[in-house]
Write an enzyme that holds these catalytic residues in place. Structure first.
Site, PDB file in Angstrom:
ATOM      1  N   PRO A   1     -11.994 -48.792   2.557  1.00  0.00           N
ATOM      2  CA  PRO A   1     -10.693 -48.645   3.225  1.00  0.00           C
ATOM      3  C   PRO A   1      -9.688 -47.859   2.373  1.00  0.00           C
ATOM      4  CG  PRO A   1     -11.412 -50.941   3.224  1.00  0.00           C
ATOM      5  CD  PRO A   1     -12.319 -50.191   2.293  1.00  0.00           C
TER       6      PRO A   1
ATOM      7  N   ASP B   1     -17.007 -27.836  20.069  1.00  0.00           N
ATOM      8  CA  ASP B   1     -16.405 -29.137  20.107  1.00  0.00           C
ATOM      9  C   ASP B   1     -14.915 -29.171  20.205  1.00  0.00           C
ATOM     10  OD1 ASP B   1     -17.698 -31.244  20.556  1.00  0.00           O
ATOM     11  OD2 ASP B   1     -18.613 -31.388  18.617  1.00  0.00           O
TER      12      ASP B   1
ATOM     13  N   ARG C   1     -25.042 -33.865  13.513  1.00  0.00           N
ATOM     14  CA  ARG C   1     -24.932 -33.052  14.723  1.00  0.00           C
ATOM     15  C   ARG C   1     -24.342 -31.665  14.445  1.00  0.00           C
ATOM     16  NH1 ARG C   1     -20.329 -32.778  17.003  1.00  0.00           N
ATOM     17  NH2 ARG C   1     -21.039 -32.497  19.127  1.00  0.00           N
TER      18      ARG C   1
ATOM     19  N   GLU D   1     -15.766 -57.843  -1.712  1.00  0.00           N
ATOM     20  CA  GLU D   1     -14.465 -57.246  -2.015  1.00  0.00           C
ATOM     21  C   GLU D   1     -14.613 -55.804  -2.502  1.00  0.00           C
ATOM     22  OE1 GLU D   1     -11.976 -59.179  -1.021  1.00  0.00           O
ATOM     23  OE2 GLU D   1     -13.653 -60.534  -0.577  1.00  0.00           O
TER      24      GLU D   1
HETATM   25  N1  4GX Z   1     -13.944 -47.391   6.168  1.00  0.00           N
HETATM   26  N2  4GX Z   1     -15.096 -51.629   4.503  1.00  0.00           N
HETATM   27  C1  4GX Z   1     -16.460 -51.467   2.472  1.00  0.00           C
HETATM   28  C2  4GX Z   1     -16.349 -53.246   0.792  1.00  0.00           C
HETATM   29  C3  4GX Z   1     -15.758 -52.294  -0.177  1.00  0.00           C
HETATM   30  C4  4GX Z   1     -14.412 -52.326  -0.551  1.00  0.00           C
HETATM   31  C5  4GX Z   1     -13.946 -51.429  -1.476  1.00  0.00           C
HETATM   32  C6  4GX Z   1     -16.134 -50.509  -1.615  1.00  0.00           C
HETATM   33  C7  4GX Z   1     -14.811 -50.521  -2.031  1.00  0.00           C
HETATM   34  C8  4GX Z   1     -14.371 -49.437   5.483  1.00  0.00           C
HETATM   35  C9  4GX Z   1     -13.591 -48.638   6.363  1.00  0.00           C
HETATM   36  C10 4GX Z   1     -14.278 -50.896   5.351  1.00  0.00           C
HETATM   37  C11 4GX Z   1     -14.766 -53.007   4.204  1.00  0.00           C
HETATM   38  C12 4GX Z   1     -16.362 -51.151   3.940  1.00  0.00           C
HETATM   39  C13 4GX Z   1     -14.870 -53.267   2.713  1.00  0.00           C
HETATM   40  N3  4GX Z   1     -16.595 -51.380  -0.720  1.00  0.00           N
HETATM   41  N4  4GX Z   1     -15.161 -48.611   4.829  1.00  0.00           N
HETATM   42  N5  4GX Z   1     -16.178 -52.884   2.200  1.00  0.00           N
HETATM   43  N6  4GX Z   1     -12.648 -49.070   7.205  1.00  0.00           N
HETATM   44  O1  4GX Z   1     -13.434 -51.486   5.970  1.00  0.00           O
HETATM   45  O2  4GX Z   1     -14.886 -47.367   5.235  1.00  0.00           O
END
Ligand code: 4GX
Length: 262
Positions: free
Chosen positions: A88, A168, A153, A115
């Site tokens: 995130p 697109d 794609r 986390e």
């Molecule tokens: N877009 N998540 C990853 C665990 C995490 C946290 C920090 C690495 C660093 C998300 C999103 C997402 C939730 C995937 C937390 N891994 N990833 N996860 N939205 O929410 O990409």
């Protein structure tokens, strides 16, 4: 293109690679996907991949050693690949980023759980941190699939029809036009007459206008005045006149007309 996905749930990726356009891209050699189980690179009888966070608090953090070992093995398969962390905290994924990534030598996608991962792994190995949107998921596997899907794609040969990917809507900063197929009438609703006419230029005009109107109504944030063609500006002016006429019709009770300046 090599896709190497580092995950503790490699099974999640199987259905994705075994169906539809992704499957075809594998069969044609356009992509070479591989899921690497981080647990296979963890030490000890229990092959632990996570641990408690320094400083306390809730949740678990992915240990650096198994992740680094899994990365090392991915790097041997694809030495020049771009290392991507899904999180995130990443930059928002969009079509422009998909296009840039489609030119990469390969992608190593790190899927975190809990986390997240130890910050030192991120600092030492990650080239690019990507978020697929501002919401919280339980792991990076779905985001990794989103990225691989959008990139695949765009690769030459992946869609069969070379024009499809390039045509697109999002490259043109427009939404797509409305699509119809048979029957010509469905539950009392007809297909727009012009699409049945066989007049190719009129169909093309209708589609351009329809795409512009859908963008205006559904995603006005996508419309950049400087990117409008003269034809599109004229359409907008024409629609404004029609809207004004409706609002200011006798007894309409609409707002006062604009004082000008447009
Ligand atoms: N877009 N998540 C990853 C665990 C995490 C946290 C920090 C690495 C660093 C998300 C999103 C997402 C939730 C995937 C937390 N891994 N990833 N996860 N939205 O929410 O990409």
């Amino acid at each position: 293109m090599n896709f190497l996905v580092l995950t503790i749930f490699p099974e999640l990726l199987a259905a994705f690679w075994e169906n539809g356009i992704m499957r075809r891209a594998v069969q044609s050699g356009t992509i070479e996907p591989l899921a690497i189980n981080i647990r296979d690179h963890a030490a000890g009888r229990h092959r632990v991949t996570d641990d408690r966070p320094y400083g306390g608090g809730c949740g678990m953090v992915m240990k650096p050693e198994p992740l680094a070992a899994a990365l090392h093995s991915a790097r041997q398969a694809a030495p020049d690949a771009t290392v991507v962390l899904l999180s995130p905290q990443g930059r928002s994924f969009d079509q422009a980023m998909a296009r840039r990534l489609s030119a990469a030598r390969g992608l190593i996608l790190i899927c975190g759980r809990y986390e997240g991962i130890d910050e030192r792994v991120s600092e030492q190995f990650v080239d690019l941190e990507i978020s697929i949107g501002d919401y919280v998921l339980t792991g990076g596997e779905l985001p990794a699939m989103v990225v691989m899907d959008a990139v695949t794609r765009l690769l030459p040969g992946a869609l069969g029809n070379e024009a499809s990917a390039g045509e697109d809507s999002f490259d043109a900063q427009r939404l797509d036009y409305a699509h119809y197929t048979r029957p010509p009438e469905f539950e009392g609703r007809s297909v727009p007459e012009v699409l049945l006419s066989g007049h190719h230029e009129e169909v093309a005009q209708w589609r351009r206008a329809n795409a512009l109107m859908r963008t205006l109504i559904k995603r006005p944030d996508l419309l950049q005045p400087a990117a409008l063609s003269e034809r599109e500006s004229n359409l907008l002016i024409q629609w404004r006149r029609e809207i004004d006429r409706l609002l200011h019709a006798e007894g309409g009770g609409g707002p006062d007309p604009p004082s000008g300046g447009g």
